[in-house]
Design a protein around this motif. Structure first.
Motif, PDB file in Angstrom:
ATOM      1  N   GLY A   1      -4.787   8.142  -6.096  1.00  0.00           N
ATOM      2  CA  GLY A   1      -4.959   6.771  -6.204  1.00  0.00           C
ATOM      3  C   GLY A   1      -3.313   5.759  -5.784  1.00  0.00           C
ATOM      4  N   ALA A   2      -2.341   6.294  -5.797  1.00  0.00           N
ATOM      5  CA  ALA A   2      -1.145   5.987  -5.282  1.00  0.00           C
ATOM      6  C   ALA A   2      -1.363   5.575  -3.643  1.00  0.00           C
ATOM      7  CB  ALA A   2       0.136   6.448  -5.734  1.00  0.00           C
ATOM      8  N   LEU A   3      -1.639   6.787  -3.196  1.00  0.00           N
ATOM      9  CA  LEU A   3      -1.726   6.588  -1.807  1.00  0.00           C
ATOM     10  C   LEU A   3      -2.797   5.663  -1.291  1.00  0.00           C
ATOM     11  CD1 LEU A   3      -1.719  10.470  -0.695  1.00  0.00           C
ATOM     12  CD2 LEU A   3      -0.414   8.666  -0.125  1.00  0.00           C
ATOM     13  N   LYS A   4      -3.787   5.627  -2.050  1.00  0.00           N
ATOM     14  CA  LYS A   4      -4.816   4.405  -1.521  1.00  0.00           C
ATOM     15  C   LYS A   4      -4.348   3.185  -1.929  1.00  0.00           C
ATOM     16  CE  LYS A   4      -9.439   6.832  -2.465  1.00  0.00           C
ATOM     17  NZ  LYS A   4      -9.662   6.560  -1.045  1.00  0.00           N
ATOM     18  N   GLY A   5      -3.564   2.975  -2.820  1.00  0.00           N
ATOM     19  CA  GLY A   5      -3.053   1.744  -3.272  1.00  0.00           C
ATOM     20  C   GLY A   5      -2.030   1.272  -2.121  1.00  0.00           C
ATOM     21  N   MET A   6      -1.111   2.205  -1.718  1.00  0.00           N
ATOM     22  CA  MET A   6      -0.007   1.903  -0.969  1.00  0.00           C
ATOM     23  C   MET A   6      -0.750   1.535   0.497  1.00  0.00           C
ATOM     24  SD  MET A   6       3.103   4.130  -1.888  1.00  0.00           S
ATOM     25  CE  MET A   6       2.473   5.256  -3.019  1.00  0.00           C
ATOM     26  N   THR A   7      -1.993   2.236   0.905  1.00  0.00           N
ATOM     27  CA  THR A   7      -2.616   2.071   1.979  1.00  0.00           C
ATOM     28  C   THR A   7      -3.124   0.659   2.170  1.00  0.00           C
ATOM     29  OG1 THR A   7      -3.183   4.239   2.275  1.00  0.00           O
ATOM     30  CG2 THR A   7      -4.403   2.856   3.505  1.00  0.00           C
ATOM     31  N   THR A   8      -3.650   0.187   1.020  1.00  0.00           N
ATOM     32  CA  THR A   8      -4.333  -1.250   1.167  1.00  0.00           C
ATOM     33  C   THR A   8      -3.328  -2.221   1.150  1.00  0.00           C
ATOM     34  OG1 THR A   8      -4.379  -1.179  -1.266  1.00  0.00           O
ATOM     35  CG2 THR A   8      -6.431  -0.629  -0.086  1.00  0.00           C
ATOM     36  N   VAL A   9      -1.860  -1.706   0.552  1.00  0.00           N
ATOM     37  CA  VAL A   9      -0.650  -2.929   0.547  1.00  0.00           C
ATOM     38  C   VAL A   9      -0.411  -2.987   2.126  1.00  0.00           C
ATOM     39  CG1 VAL A   9       1.751  -3.067   0.008  1.00  0.00           C
ATOM     40  CG2 VAL A   9       0.138  -2.317  -1.689  1.00  0.00           C
ATOM     41  N   LEU A  10      -0.364  -2.016   2.689  1.00  0.00           N
ATOM     42  CA  LEU A  10      -0.001  -1.761   4.308  1.00  0.00           C
ATOM     43  C   LEU A  10      -1.076  -2.504   5.096  1.00  0.00           C
ATOM     44  CD1 LEU A  10       1.221   1.713   4.630  1.00  0.00           C
ATOM     45  CD2 LEU A  10       2.554  -0.279   4.713  1.00  0.00           C
ATOM     46  N   LEU A  11      -2.296  -2.259   4.563  1.00  0.00           N
ATOM     47  CA  LEU A  11      -3.644  -2.890   5.438  1.00  0.00           C
ATOM     48  C   LEU A  11      -3.516  -4.312   5.305  1.00  0.00           C
ATOM     49  CD1 LEU A  11      -5.796  -2.121   7.172  1.00  0.00           C
ATOM     50  CD2 LEU A  11      -7.297  -2.066   5.046  1.00  0.00           C
ATOM     51  N   VAL A  12      -3.263  -4.992   3.898  1.00  0.00           N
ATOM     52  CA  VAL A  12      -3.570  -6.542   3.668  1.00  0.00           C
ATOM     53  C   VAL A  12      -2.286  -7.111   4.247  1.00  0.00           C
ATOM     54  CG1 VAL A  12      -3.766  -8.211   2.121  1.00  0.00           C
ATOM     55  CG2 VAL A  12      -4.858  -6.036   1.782  1.00  0.00           C
ATOM     56  N   GLY A  13      -1.123  -6.179   4.083  1.00  0.00           N
ATOM     57  CA  GLY A  13       0.311  -6.739   4.570  1.00  0.00           C
ATOM     58  C   GLY A  13       0.156  -6.825   6.023  1.00  0.00           C
ATOM     59  N   ALA A  14      -0.566  -6.111   6.791  1.00  0.00           N
ATOM     60  CA  ALA A  14      -0.554  -6.151   8.081  1.00  0.00           C
ATOM     61  C   ALA A  14      -1.407  -7.464   8.649  1.00  0.00           C
ATOM     62  CB  ALA A  14      -1.104  -5.035   8.813  1.00  0.00           C
ATOM     63  N   LEU A  15      -2.336  -7.968   7.770  1.00  0.00           N
ATOM     64  CA  LEU A  15      -3.067  -9.235   8.023  1.00  0.00           C
ATOM     65  C   LEU A  15      -2.169 -10.315   7.791  1.00  0.00           C
ATOM     66  CD1 LEU A  15      -6.685  -8.641   6.384  1.00  0.00           C
ATOM     67  CD2 LEU A  15      -6.152  -8.719   8.846  1.00  0.00           C
ATOM     68  N   GLY A  16      -1.708 -10.474   6.581  1.00  0.00           N
ATOM     69  CA  GLY A  16      -0.842 -11.555   5.939  1.00  0.00           C
ATOM     70  C   GLY A  16       0.253 -11.534   6.953  1.00  0.00           C
ATOM     71  N   GLN A  17       1.220 -10.855   7.143  1.00  0.00           N
ATOM     72  CA  GLN A  17       2.479 -10.624   7.818  1.00  0.00           C
ATOM     73  C   GLN A  17       2.104 -11.403   9.370  1.00  0.00           C
ATOM     74  OE1 GLN A  17       3.644  -6.737   7.054  1.00  0.00           O
ATOM     75  NE2 GLN A  17       4.232  -7.097   5.101  1.00  0.00           N
ATOM     76  N   ALA A  18       1.148 -10.742   9.870  1.00  0.00           N
ATOM     77  CA  ALA A  18       0.877 -11.206  11.221  1.00  0.00           C
ATOM     78  C   ALA A  18       0.653 -12.656  11.207  1.00  0.00           C
ATOM     79  CB  ALA A  18      -0.227 -10.533  11.912  1.00  0.00           C
ATOM     80  N   ARG A  19      -0.310 -13.434  10.406  1.00  0.00           N
ATOM     81  CA  ARG A  19      -0.368 -14.503  10.271  1.00  0.00           C
ATOM     82  C   ARG A  19       0.988 -15.658  10.084  1.00  0.00           C
ATOM     83  NH1 ARG A  19      -4.086 -11.427  10.543  1.00  0.00           N
ATOM     84  NH2 ARG A  19      -6.262 -11.692  10.915  1.00  0.00           N
ATOM     85  N   TYR A  20       1.674 -15.076   9.279  1.00  0.00           N
ATOM     86  CA  TYR A  20       2.965 -15.692   9.142  1.00  0.00           C
ATOM     87  C   TYR A  20       3.759 -15.706  10.602  1.00  0.00           C
ATOM     88  CZ  TYR A  20       4.028 -15.889   4.136  1.00  0.00           C
ATOM     89  OH  TYR A  20       3.968 -16.605   2.706  1.00  0.00           O
TER      90      TYR A  20
END
Length: 623
Positions: free
Chosen positions: A369-388
C-alpha cells in the motif's frame, strides 16, 4: 501602452489540441537553438549582456514595482505555450488527485521518524496542528485557483498581487520544492520495496563510503521510479488520472486495513508518556510532517485543464484535504498505540509495527500500500510540478522552451523532463532526513506568502483603494508579519517562557482587527471566497511562520544557501529576461502583452481586466 487583453481565455484555443493562429508557421516541438532558451535582447551578445548587467539597479526597481493582471495570466502568458492544455478534468479527477498527491511518504515514513525522534505518541497532535495550518492554506489556494485558473498556481497568484520579485522567490522555492519532494518520495519508495522483500531499508542502495554521511547511499531504484512516473505524466493528463483512480482506490483499502487491524492490536499503555519531549517536540514534529500535506497545491496547478474551475476546484481541494487530515490523525494514533514510541522504526514504521504484534504477513500489505501511495504521489507530482514549471517559463524567469505544450499530448513534456532529471540526480545521493526539513521550510514559506497575497487581493486594488487606506493597510500587514515572526522566534529560542507572548499575540490580534475595522475591502470574491477574512489568512501567516520557527537551524542554513543561489541567478539571468519581456522587447518578435499594464495607469486597466475575468468565469459556470 497597449490596452489590457480583454478576450476571454475560455474562448481562445478552446479545442483540445490547441489551435494555431492564422498564418502562423508551425515549428517543431523539439528545439535546441540558443534563441529558444534565451530569446531576449539582453542575451543577444556579450555586449548586450554587459549593458543589461549595468542597468541592474534600474531594472530591479522596475521589477519591484511591476504587477501582472488576472487577464494577462489567463491570456497572454498561456499563449506562449503555443498549444493549449486539454480541458479534460472534473471534480472527481481532482478529488482523487488530492488523495494521490498527498497520501504517501509523509504518513508512512515521517510519522515513524518524528514519533520516534521528537513527538512520541503526541505525534497525533503534530498532525492536528499541521493539518489546521494546511487547511488555512487550502482556503487561500482555492479562492485564487477559482479566480485565476491557470497552470502557474501560487507563482501566478503572487505575480498578480505581490509583483515580479516576490513571484520569483516563490518560483525558485516551488522548483526547489518540486525537485526535493520528488527525490524524497522516490527514496522512500526504495525503502518500502526493501521492506516488501524482507530486506533492511538501505539494502537496495549502494553504499559509497567515500561520500559524506547523508549523501553516501546511492539509490538507482529511486531514479528509475522517477523516470517511469514522469514518462506516464508526459503522455496524457486524463490517462494519468485514470491510473491514479485505480492506484488511489487500492491505497484507500490498505489504509482502512491499517486502521482496523491496528486498533485491534492497540495497547493504550503505549501512549504513556504521551509527550516525552514536551510541547516543543510536538511543534518540531508538526513542522516536519507538514511535508505530508504539501501535495495539495498540485491540484491548483491543474485549474487550466479543469472543465469548470469555479465548481470543480473547491469540491476537489476542500473535499480531499478534509478527508486526508482526518485519515492522517487516525493513522498516527494507530501507530502510537501499536508500539512504544522508542521502538517505532524510523524507515518503515507501519510494516515493522505489524510485525511486532505478530502479524508478520501484514507488513507486506502495508508495504504494498505504501508503494502504491508513493507511486501516485510521484505520478500526480509529475503532473503538478511540470505545470508550475510551465507557467514559470511562460514568464521567461527560466528559458521559455520549457513553457511549450506538446501539440499531440497536450502536456508540457519539456517541463516534466526538466523536473524529473533534476529530481533523479538529487534522489541518487541525498537521504530523506536531509531532504524533508529543507522541503518543509520551502513549503511553509510559500504558504505564508500566499496568505499575505490573499489579504492584498482583498484589501488593495490600484485605483480603488485610497492612498490613506493603502498606507494603513501596509502598516497593519507589517504588524501582523512582524508579530508572527516574533512569536516564532521567541518560541524557537525560549520555548519554556511565556512573557513575550503577552506582547506579541495581542500585537498580532491588533493588526488583524485593525485591517477588519480600519481598511475597507477593495474586492469581493466572484464565485468562492475564504471565510472570516482577514482572520483566517492572518492566522495562516502566523501558523506557517510559527511552524518554520519550530525547525532546526540546519534547515534554515540549507534554505538560506539555496535562496542566496537563487537570487544570484535572478540578478544574472531572470531579472533581465523578465524585464525584456515585460517591456515588449523580445527577440522572437513578441509584442508587449501587457503583463504589467496598470502599474502606472492608476489601476483602471487592472479593474477592467478583473471585469473581463468575471465574464469569463460566468461563461464557465454557464457551461
Amino acid at each position: 501602452m497597449a490596452p489590457v487583453e480583454t478576450s476571454s481565455p475560455e474562448t481562445e484555443h478552446h479545442e483540445e489540441g490547441g489551435n494555431k493562429a492564422a498564418g502562423e508557421v508551425t515549428r517543431s516541438y523539439w528545439r535546441w537553438h540558443k534563441d529558444d532558451f534565451f530569446p531576449e535582447p539582453s542575451f543577444a551578445s556579450w555586449g548586450a549582456y554587459r549593458r543589461a548587467l549595468g542597468a541592474t539597479p534600474a531594472r530591479l526597481r522596475d521589477r519591484f514595482a511591476g504587477r501582472s493582471t488576472d487577464a494577462a495570466e489567463l491570456g497572454a502568458l498561456r499563449r506562449r505555450s503555443e498549444n493549449e492544455m486539454r480541458r479534460c478534468l472534473t471534480w472527481w479527477d481532482l478529488t482523487w488527485f488530492g488523495f494521490g498527491s498527498v497520501i504517501g511518504a509523509g504518513i508512512f515514513v515521517l510519522t515513524g521518524q518524528e514519533a520516534h525522534d521528537h513527538a512520541g505518541p503526541a505525534i497525533v497532535l503534530s498532525y492536528v496542528a499541521s493539518g489546521l495550518s494546511a487547511m488555512l492554506s487550502v482556503f487561500c489556494y482555492t479562492e485564487f485557483a477559482v479566480e485565476i485558473p491557470v497552470a502557474g498556481g501560487s507563482f501566478a497568484y503572487l505575480r498578480v498581487e505581490l509583483g515580479d520579485v516576490a513571484a520569483f522567490i516563490a518560483a525558485a522555492n516551488l522548483i526547489l520544492e518540486s525537485i526535493i519532494g520528488t527525490a524524497a518520495v522516490a527514496r522512500s519508495w526504495t525503502s518500502y520495496l526493501a521492506s516488501l522483500i524482507n530486506k533492511p531499508a538501505s539494502a537496495l542502495r549502494i553504499h559509497a563510503p567515500s561520500l559524506v554521511d547523508g549523501y553516501n547511499e546511492l539509490d538507482p531504484i529511486a531514479v528509475g521510479v522517477i523516470l517511469v512516473t514522469a514518462s506516464l505524466a508526459m503522455l496524457s493528463s486524463k490517462g494519468t488520472s485514470r491510473v491514479n483512480w485505480v492506484a488511489s482506490a487500492v491505497h484507500v483499502v490498505v489504509i482502512g486495513f491499517v486502521i482496523v487491524a491496528g486498533f485491534l492490536h492497540a495497547d493504550p499503555s503505549n501512549l504513556k508518556p504521551f509527550m516525552p519531549h514536551g510541547v516543543q517536540g510536538v511543534f518540531r514534529a508538526a513542522a516536519i510532517v507538514y511535508f505530508a500535506y504539501g501535495g495539495f497545491d498540485n491540484i491548483a496547478t491543474m485549474a487550466e485543464e479543469t472543465k469548470n474551475p469555479s465548481r470543480d476546484i473547491p469540491l476537489g481541494l476542500l473535499g480531499s484535504m478534509s478527508a486526508i487530515t482526518a485519515i492522517y490523525c487516525v493513522m498516527a494514533l494507530v501507530l502510537s498505540m501499536m508500539q512504544p514510541y522508542t521502538a517505532i522504526d524510523t524507515s518503515a514504521a507501519y510494516s515493522v509495527a505489524f510485525t511486532s504484534v505478530g502479524m508478520h504477513w501484514a507488513q507486506y500489505v502495508v508495504a504494498l500500500g505504501a508503494l502504491k501511495g508513493m507511486t501516485t504521489v510521484l505520478l500526480v507530482g509529475a503532473l503538478g510540478q511540470a505545470r508550475y514549471t510551465t507557467h514559470i517559463a511562460r514568464s521567461h524567469i527560466i528559458p521559455p522552451v520549457f513553457a511549450l505544450v506538446h501539440p499531440r499530448t497536450g502536456t508540457p513534456v519539456h517541463a516534466t523532463a526538466l523536473i524529473a532529471a533534476a529530481s533523479a540526480c538529487i534522489a541518487l545521493f541525498s537521504s530523506l532526513n536531509v531532504l524533508s526539513s529543507l522541503l518543509s521550510v520551502s513549503t511553509l514559506f510559500i504558504f505564508m506568502m500566499m496568505a499575505t497575497a490573499l489579504l492584498v487581493r482583498r484589501y488593495y486594488v490600484r485605483g480603488v483603494t485610497t492612498r490613506a487606506h493603502a498606507r494603513r493597510f501596509v502598516a497593519l500587514l507589517v504588524l501582523i508579519i512582524a508579530s508572527s515572526v516574533g512569536i516564532a522566534a521567541y518560541w524557537g529560542t525560549s520555548p519554556e517562557r511565556w512573557h513575550g507572548y503577552v506582547v506579541l499575540v495581542p500585537a498580532w490580534a491588533a493588526g488583524t482587527a485593525g485591517i477588519q475595522l480600519l481598511v475597507p475591502a477593495a474586492r469581493a470574491p466572484k464565485v468562492w471566497g475564504v471565510p472570516l477574512v482577514p482572520w483566517l489568512p492572518s492566522l495562516s501567516i502566523a501558523t506557517n511562520l510559527f511552524l518554520m520557527g519550530s525547525l532546526g537551524k540546519d534547515a534554515f542554513i540549507r534554505f538560506g544557501v539555496c535562496t542566496a543561489i537563487m537570487l544570484v541567478y535572478y540578478v544574472l539571468v531572470g531579472l533581465h529576461a523578465t524585464y525584456d519581456v515585460a517591456h515588449g522587447a523580445c527577440a522572437a518578435g513578441e509584442e508587449e502583452d501587457d503583463e504589467f499594464a496598470g502599474a502606472d495607469d492608476g489601476g483602471k486597466n487592472k479593474v477592467a481586466a478583473v471585469a473581463d475575468v468575471e465574464k469569463a468565469g460566468a461563461a464557465d459556470g454557464g457551461r
